[in-house]
Each structure stands twice: as structure tokens, then as C-alpha cells.
Write an enzyme that holds these catalytic residues in place. Structure first.
Site, PDB file in Angstrom:
ATOM      1  N   HIS A 445       0.812  -1.206   0.000  1.00 43.07           N
ATOM      2  CA  HIS A 445       0.000   0.000   0.000  1.00 43.07           C
ATOM      3  C   HIS A 445       0.853   1.267   0.000  1.00 43.07           C
ATOM      4  O   HIS A 445       0.434   2.298  -0.515  1.00 43.07           O
ATOM      5  CB  HIS A 445      -1.021  -0.046   1.140  1.00 43.07           C
ATOM      6  N   GLU A 685     -12.451  -9.882  -6.478  1.00 40.92           N
ATOM      7  CA  GLU A 685     -11.036 -10.007  -6.110  1.00 40.92           C
ATOM      8  C   GLU A 685     -10.745 -11.313  -5.385  1.00 40.92           C
ATOM      9  O   GLU A 685      -9.631 -11.574  -4.981  1.00 40.92           O
ATOM     10  CB  GLU A 685     -10.595  -8.804  -5.268  1.00 40.92           C
ATOM     11  N   ASP A 709      -5.700  -7.980  -5.264  1.00 38.53           N
ATOM     12  CA  ASP A 709      -6.038  -9.155  -4.454  1.00 38.53           C
ATOM     13  C   ASP A 709      -6.347 -10.360  -5.323  1.00 38.53           C
ATOM     14  O   ASP A 709      -5.976 -11.482  -4.979  1.00 38.53           O
ATOM     15  CB  ASP A 709      -7.222  -8.842  -3.530  1.00 38.53           C
ATOM     16  N   CYS A 756     -10.201  -1.733 -10.971  1.00 41.03           N
ATOM     17  CA  CYS A 756      -9.606  -0.689 -10.134  1.00 41.03           C
ATOM     18  C   CYS A 756      -8.312  -1.135  -9.463  1.00 41.03           C
ATOM     19  O   CYS A 756      -7.748  -0.406  -8.658  1.00 41.03           O
ATOM     20  CB  CYS A 756     -10.600  -0.209  -9.080  1.00 41.03           C
TER      21      CYS A 756
END
Ligand code: PEP
Ligand code: MG
Length: 800
Positions: A445, A685, A709, A756
Site C-alpha cells: 500500500h 477479487e 487481491d 480498479c
């Protein structure tokens, strides 16, 4: 090449030593054995004639070095020498070195083409590393080190490498270095922590005591310096002949196996490219500071102890995740340190004496740090930094400390170990023109956030904080993952040309960013932004975003010490939606758990957090948490009908129905009308959602594919673990098939499908995604102008 003879009373012993030596040099040394006697009853002994024959078999004009075990081996060798003619005898040297260590040093030196005197010298210094290790005085000196100076030796090349070999540079890797440099007309040195040794000396390298994780510098000069760097690079790629051991040590990964190989480059620190571009400027080193002990009353032994336990559990959870990633052993060790019952006893005692948890924790850790700082061994003294690191992490949890702000006076390149999302969110973004982290991973992240800033960024540039001075001018090459400290003139020129070209390209893409993205065959692709909060809105609009495809609301939750209440959430959602006019704002419901802990909501520690209470699972386990968010979303939607809601981590139809029921419950409680309907979609995901996409498509209003993911779950490879980074690849056929199946199910049911995950912003994948059926792509604002430019150059699109 100097020949080597091993003389021993025992044939088995000599053959064992010879086997080791052969392995060490890959058979490159001329080696002979004279051991035992030809008497089946009494095979132990030495034989002068056999020794003479062995010497003759490896004889070379450069000479022969003989290593012996003990006692009569020396006498027999002396007799053997007597049997040789004068000329030969003058070139045979008996070594006083210990048999095993001496032979290893001698064969490596001989294979490297050193002279008989140098081979002898190396053999005789062979006990040095062992003596050093055991704290004993050295008896002989290995090959001397001459200090290189550019003036005396010409061009000086230097490259750095972080050692990933499980046992450091012990004898075998050291032998590989000496061997690889053999015969090159160059002076070669290895340096660690300012200590420089001759890289042609096995003993000297061993004496450096290079351990796993140490940063070493290879320095060379002379006519074949370039070849020496190339030879060293080749060696590092194979981890000095021990790549197999690294693979075996995958359970404790410490190695770089990320998407691009890390290669030592003279004048630069190598890392992993996470965002393209080239930036120039002074380096600023960001170091996290210790939060202050809060001024609050003592809440009693039990409550203070509980507060401490909760904070430690959260940090432990985070460390456990990090332990699976690069430099995992460091985090594993931190975890052990934090779990140390003696440490906890000490903090508990301080609490029992009336100190509040943060004060008890900090004072205990201060004492511990002092103990480490005063330790005898260098290694233990180095651990002081680890103590501070753990101390700070727990203090952050205990105090709920807000993010640290870093104000910069001029455009600078930020160097840090890693950045927490809150650190990035609070950077003086206007003046950060490049980001270089010594930790992080391509899809972690922190990397996602760095990309969102739209500046050249690299991660895993190990040693960047140690090797660079604050204020030093550096050049960051985000295309190739390099932080240049001292590029030579021609490299600097190439970098500057690329920088100017890159800036011009950015400029022209930005100028066209507000035009729609239409493919060559006339299909419009909606380009949306991924945002983390209100602070990203301006950049998204400026970059031409046609709405928001993913609002990661967890950043909003993580940026606050306490859970944001309904009113605060409502205002934020409403205001962001208003900023996008009629264009959609896709709010993702809280997606915490996995690698995203939530300080304001301590959760029980999990064995496999990525497979645990994450995303929608956690929200359904804490329905009040979700209901607060749902109420805020519904109220904002009542004012801004361009809002839609997206649920992460959906694996089953039942989970979606449970959320839908909670939405309905909240709507009724708020007495809101049924129309306009809040569109409710899911992130695809989890592989189960792909395999059941046709059924889910009947239930939901839209799909959005979360490739970050989806890739990790399809490939069963943790997205933050660099040991399996090669598998975390969205170009894998299995992942592409999962995307295709999802698109087919959505197109079949007539619902929109977007993407996304990070793949959506990868311009190298755009044409493929359009071909698979995607007509909406959502990425960080900084990527949107380039993404639109790429769509405009694409041909393929699936017609439905
Ligand atoms: C994804 O998984 O692709 C995604 C967009 O969500 P996150 O990266 O926040 O888990
Ligand atoms: Mg996700």
C-alpha cells in the site's frame, strides 16, 4: 598455476579435504593427494615416494605448495623434496598452515592465478577468520590491502550489494568471488562498514565477517575494472553460487525476487521501480520520531496493562505480516523481541508502580536501548536501533499519535525506510519530487500511495538512508529503479535528456487529459480515479478523471485516531461526490484487515490475516461499524445521486445479500425513499467470486475487478512477500482468464464491469484489457493522462 599437494596420514582425511577444495574451486586448481600407506593392516602413515609422485603430477613452473597434517608428514615431505632434482625442489614450498583451512585458502588463491608466495601467504593466514571469530590474536596477515586513490589507480568503480546468502559470505561464496576475479587486470576490494579488504584474498573476505543482510561495496580500478564489475554483477545475480540455498530458505525470505532483478550498478543504489520518471534534487531523509508520553491520569493497573497488551498485539500483527516479506528476518526478530516475557515483566512492574502504559513502556524501552548500546559486541550494539523501532511502533499505538509532518524548503527527493499511509498523506507533496524507500514492495500500500503522488518512485533501494547524506544531490530514475549518487558524465547527460523528454511527454499528456479517451475504432473508455480521501480530489479532477472508480475509505479511517462518526463520513462523501458533478463516486465500504490494520479498532491476531477477517467479512462481524458507514453513504446519496457503493472481498452470494439487507435496514431507519436507488456493486477479487460470477452478476449492479487481491488469491502468493513476487503477476494466464470470465459474466448479465486494481493503470496492459471487455478503468490520478493517451492509441475492443 601453482600446484597444491595434500599430505596426510589418513587417506580418508586427505580425500575429504580434497573433495571440499575441489568443490570450492569447481575443480579449477591443480590438486594432488599423497596420504596413507599401502598396508591394509596399518593404512595410517605417510610415504615419501608417494609424496614425490604427487608433487610431480601437479608440478608447474609457478611452483607447488604442500600442505601437511602433522608429525611424520613433515619428515616424509622433506624426504620427498630430497628426491626431487634441484630445479624442481627450488619451486616446492612446504606450508605451516593448518591442513583444512590452509588447503582451502591455498586452492582458491592458486585457482585465482596468484603466485606461489601469495598462495603460501594466504594459506598461512587461513586461521585468521576463525581466530577473529573466537576473539584470539591473529598469527599471520592475509594479503595486504592497498588503499585505492583515483589519482594513483585511475578510474575507480564501485557498486553495492545487499548480501542475501543465508550464511553470509562464508568460505564458499568468498571463494567464488576470488575465483571470478582471477586473471583480471584490475585491483579489487570489498568493503563493509568502512572496512576494506583485498577481494583476491579468501581470508580477508572471510575476515570481513559479512552476514546475511549486510551491505557490501565492490570497488575496483585498473585496465579491466569494467570486466571486474561485470564479473561481480554476474556473481551477485547467482548469489555467489548459492541461489539454491536462498530458494531453500524461502520460509525465511530475505531475498529480492521482485519483478525486476536487482543488479549492482556503479554509482547508483539499485531498487525496484514503482513509478516512472526521472527526478533530480537534494535528498531529504525522513526518519520517524517517537511520540510523546501523553499527560493523562493513571487508569489503574488492570486497564493500563490491557491498553499495553492491545497495542503490542496490534504491532505484533503488523510485524507478522512484514516477517513474510523482504528482510523478513528483521521483523521476525522484532516480533520475538516484542514477545519477550522478561521485557513484558519489566513494563508490568513499571505499570504496577503507578506509571501509565505509554510512560512505562517508553522508560523500559529506554533502559533496554541503553543496555544494548553498552553491549560488548558490535552486533548487539547495532540492535539498539531495533529497540527504538519497536518502541516507536508501540508508542504510536498507545498514543494514537497523529502523522508526522515533513516540511520541505525546496523540491527534494525523499528517502525513507518505509512510509505508513498516514506519513504519505501528510507529506509536503508539492516539494517531494521523487520517493526512494529502502523497504516496501511493488503492490504494497505504500507503493500504491507513492504512485498516487505521481512522482518517480522506487522501493527496496537497500542502504539508501545509510549511503546518502541529507542535502546531497541525487538523481532518481523511476523507470529503472535506480538512485544515482555519482553518475559519470555521460550517464548524467543521458539521465538529463530522458528527464527533459519525460517532462515534455507529461506536459502533452496533461494538455489532452480533459478530452475523452476514445479508441482508434471509436469506443469511449471511461477513465476514473482511485482516491483515498478528499485530499486526492483536486489531483483527480486536474488529471481528467471522469469520476471515481474506487474510494478506499479505509485511509479515512486510518487517518483518524478514533473511528470517524456518521456525520463526518457523510460530509466527506457528500462533498467529494459534489466535486465530481454528475460523474460517479464509487465508495468502497471499509476494507481493513489483511495488511491494513485499523488502530481505532484493535482486532484479534490471526494466523493468516489475508485469509481472515478482511473486508466485508470484518464488516459483517462488526455490523455497527458497517451500519455507521452505510447510513453516511445513504444520506450523502440522497443529496448526491452520483454516489454508488462497492463491497470488497465478496466471496459468496450470501455475504452480498447480508450487506444488501443492512443497506435496506439503514435506509428504512433513515426514512429515505427507495428512489433514486443506491447502486450496489462488488469488487471481484476473490477467486470464488470469479467462479460464481454469473450468479453474482444477477444480484449486483456492477463489478469492479480488484487485480491486486485477485492476483494474490488466484496465484496463492502473498502480494507483500517478495519471495513469491514473481507469482504476484497479473499477466499470468490464470489471472487473465479470471478477468476474462468476470467480464463475460458481466457482459452476459448486462451489468457494467470496471477494473480498479493496479493493472488498470498499467499502460502496457491497456489494449489487452479493452480486448477482454473492460470499458472502465480506474487508477491513481497521476496515471490518468498517460492512460487516456494509451487508450487513444489502442485498436482492440470487444464488441458486445
Ligand atoms: C485490489 O485488490 O485490486 C484493490 C483495488 O483493492 P486494494 O488494493 O485496496 O486491496
Ligand atoms: Mg483488494
Amino acid at each position: 598455476m601453482v600446484g597444491i599437494v595434500i599430505v596426510s596420514h589418513s587417506r580418508q582425511l586427505a580425500e575429504g579435504v580434497a573433495e571440499l577444495a575441489t568443490q570450492m574451486t569447481q575443480g579449477k586448481a591443480a590438486l594432488a593427494v599423497a596420504a596413507g600407506v599401502n598396508d591394509p593392516e596399518n593404512p595410517i602413515g605417510t610415504d615419501a615416494v608417494a609424496i614425490m609422485t604427487a608433487i610431480e603430477s601437479v608440478y608447474h613452473d609457478e611452483g607447488v605448495v604442500v600442505l601437511m597434517d602433522l608429525g611424520s608428514a613433515l619428515l616424509s615431505t622433506e624426504m620427498a623434496l630430497e628426491l626431487l632434482d634441484d630445479e624442481m625442489r627450488s619451486r616446492v614450498f612446504m606450508s605451516a598452515a593448518p591442513l583444512v583451512e590452509g588447503t582451502m585458502a591455498a586452492v582458491v588463491a592458486a585457482a585465482a592465478g596468484l603466485s606461489a608466495q601469495q598462495v603460501l601467504q594466504e594459506a598461512e593466514a587461513a586461521l585468521e577468520a576463525k581466530q577473529d571469530h573466537l576473539g584470539m590474536a591473529a598469527t599471520a596477515a592475509p594479503l595486504a590491502v592497498s588503499s585505492p586513490t583515483p589519482a594513483s589507480t585511475g578510474k575507480l568503480l564501485r557498486c553495492a550489494w545487499r548480501v542475501a546468502n543465508p550464511h553470509g559470505l562464508h568460505t564458499r561464496p568468498a571463494a567464488a568471488i576470488v575465483g571470478a576475479l582471477a586473471g583480471l587486470d584490475a585491483e579489487v576490494w570489498l568493503e563493509r562498514d568502512g572496512q576494506r579488504v583485498n577481494a583476491r584474498s579468501l581470508n580477508s573476505i572471510a575476515k570481513l565477517a559479512v552476514k546475511l543482510g549486510d551491505l557490501i561495496d565492490f570497488i575496483t580500478s585498473g585496465p579491466q575494472a569494467d570486466e571486474a564489475v561485470a564479473a561481480f554483477n554476474t556473481l551477485t545475480q547467482g548469489h555467489f553460487g548459492e541461489a539454491h540455498l536462498l530458494a531453500e530458505a524461502a520460509a525465511e525470505p530475505n531475498i529480492e525476487h521482485d519483478e525486476q532483478p536487482v543488479q549492482a550498478v556503479p554509482g547508483a543504489i539499485t531498487g525496484i521501480a514503482v513509478n516512472g520518471g526521472i527526478a533530480r534534487g537534494p535528498a531529504v531523509i525522513f526518519t520517524a520520531v517517537m511520540p510523546a508520553v501523553p499527560d493523562r491520569p493513571y487508569a489503574g493497573n488492570e486497564i493500563e496493562s490491557q491498553t499495553l497488551a492491545q497495542a503490542c498485539a496490534l504491532v505484533q500483527q503488523h510485524l507478522k505480516q512484514q516477517a513474510k516479506g523482504p528482510q523478513g528476518d528483521i521483523f521476525h526478530a522484532h516480533g520475538l523481541m516484542l514477545a519477550d516475557p522478561e521485557l513484558m515483566d519489566r513494563v508490568q512492574q513499571a505499570i504496577a508502580q503507578g506509571l501509565i502504559a505509554p510512560a512505562a513502556w517508553l522508560s523500559t524501552m529506554q533502559q533496554l536501548a541503553q543496555e544494548y548500546a553498552q553491549a560488548d559486541s558490535h552486533y548487539m550494539r547495532e540492535r539498539e536501533a531495533d529497540v527504538w523501532d519497536i518502541a516507536r511502533q508501540v508508542m504510536c499505538q498507545l498514543t494514537g499519535s497523529g502523522p508526522q509532518r515533513l516540511q520541505l524548503a525546496e523540491p527534494s527527493i525523499l528517502l525513507a525506510r518505509d512510509l505508513m499511509p498516514s506519513d504519505v498523506a501528510n507529506l509536503d507533496k508539492d516539494n517531494v519530487v521523487g520517493l526512494c524507500l529502502s523497504e516496501g514492495a511493488k503492490t504494497s500500500h505504500s507503493a500504491i500511495l507513492a504512485r498516487a503522488m505521481g512522482i518517480p518512485a522506487i522501493v527496496k533501494a537497500q542502504g539508501c538512508q545509510e549511503q546518502v547524506q541529507s542535502g546531497q544531490e541525487v538523481i532518481l530514475d523511476g523507470f529503472n529503479g535506480l538512485l544515482w549518487l555519482a553518475p559519470d558524465e555521460s550517464t548524467a547527460l543521458v539521465l538529463e535528456t530522458r528527464r527533459v523528454e519525460w517532462l515534455e511527454q507529461l506536459q502533452s499528456q496533461r494538455q489532452a487529459a480533459h478530452q475523452p479517451a476514445v479508441t482508434l475504432n471509436g469506443r469511449t473508455v471511461q477513465i476514473l480515479a482511485n482516491i483515498g480521501g478528499p485530499e486526492d480530489v483536486a489531483a483527480a479532477l486536474a488529471a481528467g478523471a471522469e469520476g471515481v472508480g474506487l474510494f478506499r475509505t479505509e485511509f479515512l479511517f486510518q487517518a483518524h485516531d478514533t473511528l470517524p462518526d456518521e456525520e463526518l463520513q457523510f460530509q466527506i462523501y457528500r462533498d467529494i461526490a459534489a466535486a465530481f458533478g454528475d460523474n460517479p463516486l464509487t465508495i468502497r465500504s471499509l476494507d481493513v484487515g489483511g495488511d491494513k490494520p485499523l488502530a481505532a479498532l484493535p482486532m484479534p491476531q490471526e494466523e493468516n490475516p489475508f485469509l481472515g477477517l478482511r473486508g466485508v467479512r470484518l464488516c459483517l462481524a462488526y455490523p455497527e461499524l458497517l451500519l455507521t458507514q452505510l447510513r453516511a453513504v445513504l444520506r450523502a446519496h440522497a443529496e448526491q445521486p452520483n454516489i454508488q457503493l462497492m463491497i470488497p472481498m465478496i466471496a459468496t452470494v450470501e455475504e452480498f445479500r447480508a450487506v444488501k439487507a443492512l443497506v435496506e435496514q439503514a435506509r428504512q431507519a433513515l426514512s429515505l425513499p427507495l428512489e433514486p436507488k443506491l447502486a450496489l456493486g462488488i469488487m471481484v477479487e476473490v477467486p470464488a467470486a470469479v467462479l460464481n460470477a454469473e450468479v453474482l452478476a444477477q444480484e449486483v449492479d456492477f463489478f469492479s475487478i480488484g487485480t491486486n487481491d485477485l492476483t494474490q488469491y488466484v496465484m496463492a502468493a502473498d502480494r507483500g512477500n517478495s519471495a513469491v513476487a514473481a507469482l504476484v503477476n497479473y499477466h499470468e494466464p490464470a489471472v487473465l482468464k479470471a478477468i476474462a470470465l468476470t467480464c463475460q459474466a458481466a457482459l452476459g448479465a448486462g451489468i457494467p464491469v470496471s477494473m480498479c486494481g493496479e493493472m488498470a493503470g498499467d499502460t502496457g496492459a491497456t489494449e489487452l484489457l479493452l480486448h477482454l471487455g473492460l470499458t472502465k478503468l480506474s487508477a491513481s490520478a497521476s496515471m490518468l493522462p498517460a492512460l487516456k493517451a494509451q487508450v487513444r492509441e489502442s485498436h482492440y475492443i470487444q464488441e458486445n
